[in-house]
Design an enzyme around this catalytic site. Structure first.
Site, PDB file in Angstrom:
ATOM      1  N   ASP A 206       2.474  44.307   4.280  1.00 55.73           N
ATOM      2  CA  ASP A 206       1.579  43.653   3.277  1.00 55.73           C
ATOM      3  C   ASP A 206       1.333  44.747   2.262  1.00 55.73           C
ATOM      4  O   ASP A 206       0.824  45.685   2.352  1.00 55.73           O
ATOM      5  CB  ASP A 206      -0.032  43.841   3.977  1.00 55.73           C
ATOM      6  CG  ASP A 206      -0.964  43.151   2.933  1.00 55.73           C
ATOM      7  OD1 ASP A 206      -1.237  43.460   1.915  1.00 55.73           O
ATOM      8  OD2 ASP A 206      -1.964  42.541   3.659  1.00 55.73           O
ATOM      9  N   HIS A 207       1.859  44.283   1.090  1.00 61.37           N
ATOM     10  CA  HIS A 207       2.203  45.453   0.044  1.00 61.37           C
ATOM     11  C   HIS A 207       1.019  46.081  -0.584  1.00 61.37           C
ATOM     12  O   HIS A 207       1.172  47.212  -1.089  1.00 61.37           O
ATOM     13  CB  HIS A 207       2.847  44.665  -1.168  1.00 61.37           C
ATOM     14  CG  HIS A 207       2.170  43.768  -2.147  1.00 61.37           C
ATOM     15  ND1 HIS A 207       1.762  42.689  -1.947  1.00 61.37           N
ATOM     16  CD2 HIS A 207       1.860  44.313  -3.382  1.00 61.37           C
ATOM     17  CE1 HIS A 207       1.344  42.213  -3.064  1.00 61.37           C
ATOM     18  NE2 HIS A 207       1.058  43.254  -3.911  1.00 61.37           N
ATOM     19  N   HIS A 269      -4.153  40.428   2.020  1.00 64.90           N
ATOM     20  CA  HIS A 269      -4.460  41.823   0.990  1.00 64.90           C
ATOM     21  C   HIS A 269      -6.254  41.944   1.126  1.00 64.90           C
ATOM     22  O   HIS A 269      -6.415  43.053   1.142  1.00 64.90           O
ATOM     23  CB  HIS A 269      -4.124  41.328  -0.451  1.00 64.90           C
ATOM     24  CG  HIS A 269      -2.757  40.813  -0.581  1.00 64.90           C
ATOM     25  ND1 HIS A 269      -1.801  41.421   0.457  1.00 64.90           N
ATOM     26  CD2 HIS A 269      -2.205  40.168  -1.541  1.00 64.90           C
ATOM     27  CE1 HIS A 269      -0.529  40.820  -0.110  1.00 64.90           C
ATOM     28  NE2 HIS A 269      -0.888  39.999  -0.961  1.00 64.90           N
TER      29      HIS A 269
HETATM   30  C1  BG6 Z   1       1.060  38.288  -3.636  1.00 69.83           C
HETATM   31  C2  BG6 Z   1       0.784  36.816  -3.650  1.00 69.83           C
HETATM   32  O1  BG6 Z   1       1.251  38.659  -2.054  1.00 69.83           O
HETATM   33  O2  BG6 Z   1       0.189  39.125  -4.129  1.00 69.83           O
HETATM   34  C3  BG6 Z   1       0.435  36.513  -5.079  1.00 69.83           C
HETATM   35  O3  BG6 Z   1       1.711  35.898  -3.114  1.00 69.83           O
HETATM   36  C4  BG6 Z   1      -0.347  37.425  -5.784  1.00 69.83           C
HETATM   37  O4  BG6 Z   1       0.049  35.278  -5.434  1.00 69.83           O
HETATM   38  C5  BG6 Z   1       0.094  38.886  -5.389  1.00 69.83           C
HETATM   39  O5  BG6 Z   1      -0.265  37.104  -7.350  1.00 69.83           O
HETATM   40  C6  BG6 Z   1      -0.815  39.911  -6.162  1.00 69.83           C
HETATM   41  O6  BG6 Z   1      -0.217  41.370  -6.015  1.00 69.83           O
HETATM   42  P1  BG6 Z   1      -0.593  42.544  -6.778  1.00 69.83           P
HETATM   43  O7  BG6 Z   1       0.207  43.602  -6.395  1.00 69.83           O
HETATM   44  O8  BG6 Z   1      -0.083  41.980  -8.251  1.00 69.83           O
HETATM   45  O9  BG6 Z   1      -2.091  42.478  -6.838  1.00 69.83           O
END
Ligand code: BG6
Length: 519
Positions: A206-207, A269
């Site tokens: 989960d990045h 997230h």
């Molecule tokens: C991704 C989603 O996991 O996270 C996207 O699939 C989203 O829809 C993105 O835009 C948001 O990541 P960050 O790091 O830009 O907040």
């Protein structure tokens, strides 16, 4: 006034810190021709190389169906790095060194012969580059392909479990989100992966957990003494979690029609942010210590189940046309590959309750959406109002409850808002903020989330990855809401692009006498 501290040296520049050392290995990316590989993964690897965080014995192999040779793949990746790396222009010396260890295997995920070719390629890396049997397989593929790939890897003898000798390398598998599409499919995927692999080999990504500011939530809470005594129902009246994006679905109509925002952002997230705010102090800063507490926090969430509860506590919104940052943008239903009568959500607001000693009676309001007024991910802890309003009567004298804002992105930082006396003869109060900014304190050299997570996966550090029971607990919470939505019994609320979501989201918190911090 203390002297301003000099910015601390960036440890990522100071060479390879010994606790970040990665053993010799090859990273194999499945889904190598996909968007994520070029946008995040290979630029992440390049920046790790640039910061001397990769072992000298390292290889990178792309695996995908598309016909490409090793040189073709390397050339494509060079262009991707030149476009997406956080450091530009590309450093030719770093790239050439990395490119000398790049290869590509063309094949379909269910073709055993392709895995034989992969095994040969890996053996050659071991012989020629000294990668010594270390392997990390990154599955940047849809959930339906994951089981197939892991089975084939196992059958080809490429995925042996950790041995009792801790010095022997073993294969690790990084699993991209979405991890399943609901609780049942996530359970099935867990069963399938755990049928072939040991949990210690599986890294569910989960990045958000790779973001510096997200990790810092734990440092703020458990690396300081002053916050934790206040971090509970005695002092906090409610908590707000906002994950707002100004972008739309970015051409991913097919994906969004099948996914929706609850699965795309909230299940993973946003609930991870919830975990880090709500969890108890872990007994240790290690994978099980942290994840045990996150699972407990998720299990304490009171289910939102049944038509009436879902209607009362969960808002499902979808963007209509509007103006975002000065540009006219179309409605979700007018995006390519989206049904003209789609009821897929691009916005969710939840009123959540946590049934445990720390948080009983403290609502957590969570809001996430696409095409909102601004890109902002933020957590706000609103403290209780004064027990006795001493300063009242004079104009501007009302003291507002204190708020602690944790700004995850952009403009990363932490701000504490409190009342202060406006200089002058009268007692008049105004809210001011003590504001810490990451950019000012540390410069703007922050690594990307994927860099940290790639590094951790390759060195077998699982603290920032999701465990099997955690991912199931996340699905268990959102599933009953999505089920009710798919029955069509709860109406969809449209909102203008560029706004802060539908009126229903404001009513959701308004009923409890509060308002979102950002209107
Ligand atoms: C991704 C989603 O996991 O996270 C996207 O699939 C989203 O829809 C993105 O835009 C948001 O990541 P960050 O790091 O830009 O907040």
């Amino acid at each position: 006034m203390p002297e301003t501290l000099p910015p601390p040296e960036n440890p990522l520049r100071a060479g390879m810190a010994s606790d970040l050392a990665v053993d010799p290995c090859v990273l194999v990316i499945f889904g190598a021709s996909g968007d994520l590989t070029g946008r995040k993964l290979v630029p992440g690897i390049y920046n790790l190389a640039r910061n001397r965080l990769l072992p000298s014995a390292f290889g990178l192999v792309g695996f995908a169906r598309r016909a490409l040779g090793g040189d073709g793949f390397a050339a494509k990746m060079r262009d991707a790095v030149a476009t997406h790396s956080r450091h530009k222009p590309i450093d030719a010396r770093v790239w050439d060194d990395l490119a000398s260890g790049i290869d590509y295997v063309q094949g379909s995920f269910d073709d055993p012969e392709a895995y034989q070719r992969l095994a040969e390629r890996l053996a050659r890396f071991d012989a020629e580059r000294g990668t010594a049997g270390g392997r990390t397989f990154y599955l940047a593929v849809p959930p339906g392909d994951m089981r197939t790939i892991v089975r084939q890897l196992k059958a080809a003898g490429l995925c042996d479990p950790p041995s009792s000798d801790p010095s022997r390398p073993y294969a690790r598998v990084v699993v991209e989100k979405p991890f399943g599409t609901d609780l049942e499919s996530a359970r099935e995927l867990n069963r399938a992966l755990l049928g072939e692999l040991d949990e210690r080999q599986i890294f569910r990504i989960d990045h958000y957990l790779g973001k510096e500011t997200v990790q810092n939530l734990l440092v703020l809470r458990f690396g300081n003494t002053i916050f934790e005594p206040l971090w509970n129902r005695d002092h906090v009246s409610h908590v707000e979690i906002t994950v707002a994006e100004h972008i739309g679905i970015e051409g991913r109509g097919k994906f969004y029609e099948a996914t929706g925002l609850m699965r795309d952002i909230v299940q993973n997230h946003a609930l991870q942010l919830f975990c880090l705010v709500a969890m108890e102090p872990p007994v240790a800063w290690d994978a099980d210590g942290v994840r045990d507490e996150k699972v407990k926090a998720l299990r304490a969430l009171r289910p939102i189940r049944g038509r009436d509860t879902v209607a009362a506590q969960a808002v499902r919104g979808q963007y209509a046309a509007g103006t975002v940052r000065g540009d006219a943008v179309p409605a979700y239903r007018d995006e390519p590959d989206v049904a003209r009568d789609s009821s897929v959500e691009t916005f969710t607001a939840l009123s959540m309750h946590v049934d445990n000693w720390r948080w009983a009676g403290v609502p957590f309001y969570l809001r996430a959406g696409k095409r909102l007024g601004k890109r902002v991910t933020e957590i706000a802890l609103h403290f209780r109002p004064l027990p006795h309003p001493l300063f009242r009567g004079a104009a501007g004298a009302t003291a507002q409850p204190n708020t602690l804002y944790c700004r995850i992105q952009p403009d990363e930082g932490i701000a504490l808002r409190f009342a202060t006396k406006i200089p002058g003869q009268a007692i008049a109060l105004r809210e001011v903020a003590m504001d810490f900014s990451y950019g000012e304190a540390f410069g703007h050299e922050t690594p990307e989330a994927y860099e940290r997570l790639l590094l951790d996966a390759m060195r077998g550090e699982a603290t920032l990855f999701t465990r099997h029971d955690e991912v199931e607990a996340q699905w268990a919470y959102v599933d009953p809401i999505m089920r009710e939505w798919s029955n069509g019994t709860v109406p969809l609320a449209l909102y203008e692009s560029g706004s802060w979501g539908p009126a229903e989201a404001h009513a959701l918190v308004g009923r409890d006498g509060v308002a979102w911090s950002r209107p």
